[in-house]
Design a protein around this motif. Structure first.
Motif, PDB file in Angstrom:
ATOM      1  N   UNK A 134       5.661   9.265  -7.723  1.00  0.00           N
ATOM      2  CA  UNK A 134       6.776   9.171  -8.668  1.00  0.00           C
ATOM      3  C   UNK A 134       6.306   9.458 -10.093  1.00  0.00           C
ATOM      4  N   UNK A 135       5.110   8.977 -10.439  1.00  0.00           N
ATOM      5  CA  UNK A 135       4.551   9.262 -11.764  1.00  0.00           C
ATOM      6  C   UNK A 135       4.292  10.756 -11.919  1.00  0.00           C
ATOM      7  N   UNK A 136       3.816  11.408 -10.848  1.00  0.00           N
ATOM      8  CA  UNK A 136       3.620  12.856 -10.890  1.00  0.00           C
ATOM      9  C   UNK A 136       4.952  13.575 -11.103  1.00  0.00           C
ATOM     10  N   UNK A 137       6.002  13.033 -10.480  1.00  0.00           N
ATOM     11  CA  UNK A 137       7.328  13.618 -10.628  1.00  0.00           C
ATOM     12  C   UNK A 137       7.812  13.520 -12.077  1.00  0.00           C
ATOM     13  N   UNK A 138       7.564  12.391 -12.720  1.00  0.00           N
ATOM     14  CA  UNK A 138       7.974  12.224 -14.120  1.00  0.00           C
ATOM     15  C   UNK A 138       7.210  13.183 -15.029  1.00  0.00           C
ATOM     16  N   UNK A 139       5.927  13.384 -14.749  1.00  0.00           N
ATOM     17  CA  UNK A 139       5.132  14.331 -15.537  1.00  0.00           C
ATOM     18  C   UNK A 139       5.681  15.746 -15.359  1.00  0.00           C
ATOM     19  N   UNK A 140       6.010  16.098 -14.120  1.00  0.00           N
ATOM     20  CA  UNK A 140       6.589  17.409 -13.829  1.00  0.00           C
ATOM     21  C   UNK A 140       7.869  17.620 -14.632  1.00  0.00           C
TER      22      UNK A 140
ATOM     23  N   UNK B 188       0.827  -1.212   0.000  1.00  0.00           N
ATOM     24  CA  UNK B 188       0.000   0.000   0.000  1.00  0.00           C
ATOM     25  C   UNK B 188       0.860   1.260   0.000  1.00  0.00           C
ATOM     26  N   UNK B 189       1.946   1.205   0.776  1.00  0.00           N
ATOM     27  CA  UNK B 189       2.844   2.358   0.815  1.00  0.00           C
ATOM     28  C   UNK B 189       3.482   2.592  -0.551  1.00  0.00           C
ATOM     29  N   UNK B 190       3.921   1.516  -1.208  1.00  0.00           N
ATOM     30  CA  UNK B 190       4.563   1.660  -2.505  1.00  0.00           C
ATOM     31  C   UNK B 190       3.577   2.112  -3.582  1.00  0.00           C
TER      32      UNK B 190
ATOM     33  N   UNK C 217      16.520   2.976  -7.278  1.00  0.00           N
ATOM     34  CA  UNK C 217      16.624   2.715  -8.710  1.00  0.00           C
ATOM     35  C   UNK C 217      15.665   3.596  -9.500  1.00  0.00           C
ATOM     36  N   UNK C 218      14.436   3.740  -9.021  1.00  0.00           N
ATOM     37  CA  UNK C 218      13.447   4.529  -9.739  1.00  0.00           C
ATOM     38  C   UNK C 218      13.869   6.002  -9.796  1.00  0.00           C
ATOM     39  N   UNK C 219      14.313   6.555  -8.684  1.00  0.00           N
ATOM     40  CA  UNK C 219      14.710   7.959  -8.662  1.00  0.00           C
ATOM     41  C   UNK C 219      15.949   8.197  -9.520  1.00  0.00           C
ATOM     42  N   UNK C 220      16.886   7.265  -9.473  1.00  0.00           N
ATOM     43  CA  UNK C 220      18.098   7.411 -10.279  1.00  0.00           C
ATOM     44  C   UNK C 220      17.810   7.244 -11.766  1.00  0.00           C
ATOM     45  N   UNK C 221      16.744   6.518 -12.109  1.00  0.00           N
ATOM     46  CA  UNK C 221      16.401   6.305 -13.513  1.00  0.00           C
ATOM     47  C   UNK C 221      16.026   7.611 -14.204  1.00  0.00           C
ATOM     48  N   UNK C 222      15.626   8.627 -13.435  1.00  0.00           N
ATOM     49  CA  UNK C 222      15.282   9.929 -14.014  1.00  0.00           C
ATOM     50  C   UNK C 222      16.305  10.992 -13.583  1.00  0.00           C
ATOM     51  N   UNK C 223      17.480  10.520 -13.110  1.00  0.00           N
ATOM     52  CA  UNK C 223      18.556  11.434 -12.690  1.00  0.00           C
ATOM     53  C   UNK C 223      18.046  12.487 -11.703  1.00  0.00           C
ATOM     54  N   UNK C 224      17.364  12.008 -10.666  1.00  0.00           N
ATOM     55  CA  UNK C 224      16.872  12.926  -9.646  1.00  0.00           C
ATOM     56  C   UNK C 224      18.052  13.610  -8.966  1.00  0.00           C
TER      57      UNK C 224
END
Length: 559
Positions: A323-329, A314-316, A380-387
């Motif tokens: 995270x999807x909102x972050x990618x849209x941003x 549920x947390x994930x 991994x997810x955050x690094x995939x978009x070079x956060x």
């Protein structure tokens, strides 16, 4: 989890050798993160694995050594070689008496597999090859092996101050640090002649030949073994015929349950439908015991069955949504930028205020300052978009932060009521910035490739301007409002002229009527120059209101 004993020195064949396993692991694309904790390092040990260290440093997201200098067990030349090859290295030295930094742990982490080598082997030729040493290699799946995950967590917790680079006993390896270690008599010096390296006898109790040299030989990389023993076992079909018969019925009940009661997919123990709960538990147990048939497994995947802990799932789910909102941003703000960065907005009414706060929270979680514990999946997810974890990584302040600062300055400008429906002078910093943003919005940047104001910035700045009576086409707005105001004056004159003349008209009224007539006359005169494509929109306003203005080749009308 698979555990393998690595012992060498007693058996001349050295079937399972620590040095070989380090080399083959560094060359294995299953891993992308390495941390090595060793008490001593000699040039011979570094040279043995150097080729693969350099290869891994190009492919790994992180490769670090934490090396000790107690008992003069580490050589100056080994450190110089690591520094020369840009291998990220830290020196640990505890000045307290009778305290020796003495670990030998090699951690290889990857998105699917993790390998831990722990034992008695230092980063020396004798330690990883010739001495009588004993180590254990532990291989496990990164995300699904609970025992392995627990072991890795305990190791990282124990060495957290080193891994977080917060230990006061830790120093980044530099040329200046090496000089200080030499002057403090903490490291020894060795000389290389050909392929032979002279090593100190104090160095981890190594036993060189009588001539004081050790010969460094090449490792046969292929003689090591890769992590192939932890692949998932083929799913055994231990499903009963009865389970097949009732599966369609229960999966439909399950779909209804997720749509109406719990979207996370977890069937609560408190649910009234005990049969559904028992079926859910059986599916989970089949999966854990590798007894779920492939076709059943695939059908459960389609309906997003939660193979794992419900609370964490549920947390994930919530995390993935953010995270999807972050990618849209990122896509809207800076799709071609190297990094993904979201500033923390000051205005709580800002549409992206919560997203900025969420990103700040993830930074604190990653540092261990905020629960829950940061996971490899999230990393991994955050690094995939070079956060962008730290602003200083870019060498300067992020452009988004500078932009927000300018927006805040404009907000301060409009906090003065006298500035309503105005723009700051271009001689000021905020005035020039606003003019640049308006140009980007209307015309785009200069050059062959046009770039325009991003949608999010346009929305944020446009909202501020709108609330303060300013439009994007500010110059056009001023002309239009001037024309519209004069048309109102003309309408007033039309009304006055249609009324019987007033007998007792005041001087103030006379002056007002005179100013109206002057403005109307001026508008008619100016309209003569508007018979072109550029000013066509002004004439359309006049036409829509019925305002009489001179057409081409016509004489000006009297007011």
């Amino acid at each position: 989890m698979k555990a393998t004993f690595l012992g060498h020195g007693l058996n001349s064949e050295n079937k399972f050798n620590v040095g070989k396993q380090i080399v083959v692991s560094l060359a294995d694309n299953k891993y992308n993160c390495f941390n090595g904790f060793v008490a001593f390092a000699a040039m011979s040990g570094v040279l043995t694995i150097l080729k693969n260290l350099k290869l891994a440093s190009n492919n790994y997201s992180q490769l670090r050594f934490f090396i000790g200098v107690d008992n003069m067990g580490t050589s100056k030349e080994a450190l110089e070689l690591l520094l020369k090859e840009n291998i990220e290295t830290y020196i640990f030295h505890d000045k307290r008496d009778y305290i020796t930094y003495h670990p030998k742990i090699y951690l290889f982490e990857g998105p699917i597999f993790t390998r831990v080598i722990i034992g008695s082997s230092n980063l020396t030729n004798s330690g990883i090859k010739t001495n009588i040493e004993a180590s254990v290699q532990i291989d496990f799946r990164t995300k699904t092996d609970k025992q392995g995950e627990k072991l890795l967590s305990e190791i990282k917790t124990n060495f957290s101050e080193l891994l977080n680079l917060k230990s006061k006993q830790l120093s980044r390896l530099t040329a200046e640090l090496i000089e200080k270690l030499v002057s403090d008599n903490l490291v020894y010096s060795q000389k290389g002649i050909g392929n032979s390296i002279k090593e100190n006898k104090i160095n981890d109790d190594e036993n060189p030949d009588e001539n004081g040299t050790l010969t460094v030989t090449e490792f046969d990389i292929n003689s090591g073994f890769e992590q192939i023993t932890t692949e998932l076992k083929p799913r055994n079909v231990n499903f009963t015929d009865r389970e097949y018969e009732i599966f369609d019925l229960f999966i439909e009940k399950y779909i209804t349950y997720t749509k109406t009661i719990n979207s996370s997919g977890v069937v609560s123990n408190h649910t009234d439908d005990r049969e559904l709960y028992n079926w859910y538990r059986r599916m989970t147990d089949y999966f854990r015991n590798d007894e779920l048939p492939e076709e059943i497994f695939e059908r459960l995947l389609v309906v997003d069955f939660p193979f794992g802990e419900g609370k964490e799932r549920r947390r994930l789910m919530i995390w993935n949504n953010k995270f999807e909102q972050l990618k849209v941003f990122k896509k809207l703000v800076d799709p071609f930028g190297k990094f993904t960065h979201v500033p923390q907005f000051k205005d709580k009414n800002n549409k992206y205020y919560q997203l900025g706060t969420w990103c700040a929270t993830q930074k604190q979680r990653r540092k261990g300052n905020y629960p829950p514990k940061w996971t490899d999946y999230e990393e991994e997810e955050m690094n995939s978009i070079n956060f962008l974890w730290e602003a200083f990584n870019m060498g300067s302040r992020p452009k988004d932060d500078e932009w927000i600062d300018n927006l805040a300055s404009l907000e301060n400008y409009y906090s003065e009521s006298v500035n309503y429906k105005t723009v700051p002078p271009q001689t000021t910093k905020v005035g020039k910035w606003l003019n640049d943003q308006m140009t980007l919005k209307l015309k785009g940047s200069r050059g062959k490739v046009k770039r325009f104001l991003s949608p999010i910035r346009e929305e944020m700045l446009g909202d501020l301007l709108l609330r303060n009576g300013v439009e994007w086409e500010w110059e056009k707005q001023k002309h239009r409002e001037s024309v519209e105001e004069t048309i109102k004056n003309w309408n007033e004159l039309q009304f006055i002229d249609s009324q019987p003349p007033k007998k007792n008209i005041t001087e103030t009224e006379k002056d007002l009527i005179t100013s109206y007539r002057d403005k109307v006359s001026s508008l008619r005169h100016r309209s003569k120059k508007w018979h072109n494509e550029k000013n066509k929109w002004k004439l359309e306003i006049l036409d829509n209101t019925g305002f009489p203005y001179p057409k081409p080749n016509e004489n000006d009308l009297n007011s």
